[in-house]
Enzyme design. Sequence first.
Site, PDB file in Angstrom:
ATOM      1  N   TYR A 250       0.814  -1.223   0.000  1.00 54.81           N
ATOM      2  CA  TYR A 250       0.000   0.000   0.000  1.00 54.81           C
ATOM      3  C   TYR A 250       0.847   1.274   0.000  1.00 54.81           C
ATOM      4  CZ  TYR A 250      -4.602  -1.832   1.632  1.00 54.81           C
ATOM      5  OH  TYR A 250      -5.828  -2.431   1.745  1.00 54.81           O
ATOM      6  N   GLU A 251       0.268   2.351  -0.529  1.00 60.70           N
ATOM      7  CA  GLU A 251       0.836   3.710  -0.413  1.00 60.70           C
ATOM      8  C   GLU A 251       2.281   3.786  -0.898  1.00 60.70           C
ATOM      9  OE1 GLU A 251      -1.482   5.527   0.224  1.00 60.70           O
ATOM     10  OE2 GLU A 251      -2.796   4.733   1.749  1.00 60.70           O
ATOM     11  N   GLY A 252       2.569   3.054  -1.954  1.00 59.44           N
ATOM     12  CA  GLY A 252       3.940   2.961  -2.443  1.00 59.44           C
ATOM     13  C   GLY A 252       4.633   1.811  -1.737  1.00 59.44           C
TER      14      GLY A 252
END
Length: 601
Positions: A408-410
């Site tokens: 997630y989120e990079g």
Amino acid sequence: MADTIEKNVTRGGQFLVKETKCEDIFTPEDFSEEQLMMRDSVKEFVDKELWAHKDRFEKKDYAYTQETMKKAGDLGLLGVAVPEAYGGLGMGFVSTMLVCDYISGATGSFSTAFGAHTGIGTMPITLYGTEEQKQKYVPKLASGEWFGAYCLTEPGAGSDANSGKTKAVLSEDGTHYKITGQKMWISNAGFCSLFIVFARIGDDKNITGFILENTPDNGISMGEEEHKLGIRASSTRQVFFSETKVPVENMLSERGNGFKIAMNALNVGRIKLAAACLDAQRRVISGSVKYANERIQFNTAISQFGAIRAKLAEMATSCYAGESASYRAAKDIEDRIMAREGEGSSHQEAELKGVEEYAIECSILKVAVSEDIQNCADEGIQIFGGMGFSEDTPMESAWRDARIARIYEGTNEINRMLSVGMLIKKAMKGHVDLLGPASKVQEELMGIPSFDTPDYSELFAEEKEMIGKLKKAFLMVAGGAVQKYGPDLDAHQQLLMAASDILIEIYMAESTILRTEKLAKTAGEAKVQEQIAMAKLYLYKAVDIVTQKGKESVISFAEGDEQRMMLMGLRRFTKYTNMPNIVGLREIITSKLVAENEYCF
């Protein structure tokens, strides 16, 4: 304006070159009465609506996820970060972190739905939307009348988010854009009312953001629910747009500003994701302690066996460190936001710049805490033994749900490289002085080391000196790599990754020591022996990582005399005068856990 702010609030990344006093950081022990009441009401909601029905989430009951999201909206929990003017509670950054922390521990399915809706589904409108857009959409999202989703990822555009192929073509009459393309891994897709969609107009270099209502007969179709390792009741689908109309007034911010919106949304998402991993750790640790106390083998509770006690101590220490660092950074962001608002910035501008300032810390926390929950859940399974592998206990679902947090989120790899890359960029802009301290480290390496015996009688005197030395190790390793490769350092990802691991350990270890020092000053050392033990244990492990990653780096880019000098420096910067008794520290921590029968810090 920036100068005024700088006097009051430390800049992002400056922890590396500035000494921070324990009195200047925020800790979980500093929560206000109001914040504690909010925490308790969230825990009550989670225990009643989520934890008690955990099996429904594991059986892919998407309708129940939607139902509990609606209940969270009725309680105002979806609007904690939304300004009051748009129907939210308008809470400060620390309070929004607190809610995100405690609402996320029971099941990854709900926490994903919550995070996708309140973060990337709502926040881009509150931070980038026009007044009309905010008035029209945010109250519905804050109340849970509508749910939001975020359409960025495509089959060919994951980590390289700006390479998306989805197109937005302006209609002949200029009233709307027609969006065509494919998005994937879209959380909340199955029940959302609104999409934040990113598409490219013409041959623009950067993508553009749009607010798109999920209305029937507008060229929107979806794939089946994805079959996933974890977060099973989180609705995750592909979304297809075929000349889907979106009014021109629904463009979010300016044309070509989509990549910037996406990146800034991810900065907030990263620190919130760290928070979302904390209560999961507390629950895994508490469950493991209870089981270890109840499980009898060889006529003894397994909580009395050293092998199990070591695991429990390490699990608790990682959780305590994650709390310490996450809330330290959250308060720094909140202070920065308040300072900017005090200087006349709008709430939108203040929050954007406040979070952007601490993007390095956000990436550090995302990596550290997401990996800690995975390790914690893994050890939880091990403590439960065969039962841990069974769906009858919550350990296997905790392990599966934890796995997505590293993506997630990079991905954690991207965030590792970002943290060092952003720090170097800040140094080049003059926002963080790395050159001066790095030069002093070089001079120190050339000089004769002091053989004086320091006075370590004060609590954490040696540990704080060790943190200072670890910072020198980072400056030596990163400075040497920058000198050798200059602007081409980006191409040497393995060196960036190693430098990042050093940076992460410095921030986490320092945060843990500062929290504990502050606690000891207010409560007295005698009452916080377990926290002191955790701070010392975490630092010891951090020193090991810095030693390993520093050596790996130096022998990979330096040769001959330079290599020998740097390795000698690394040994000097990672050397204890008084080595801690690691088994003794673990015993102090576990004795408290076993006596309290839960995570109790």
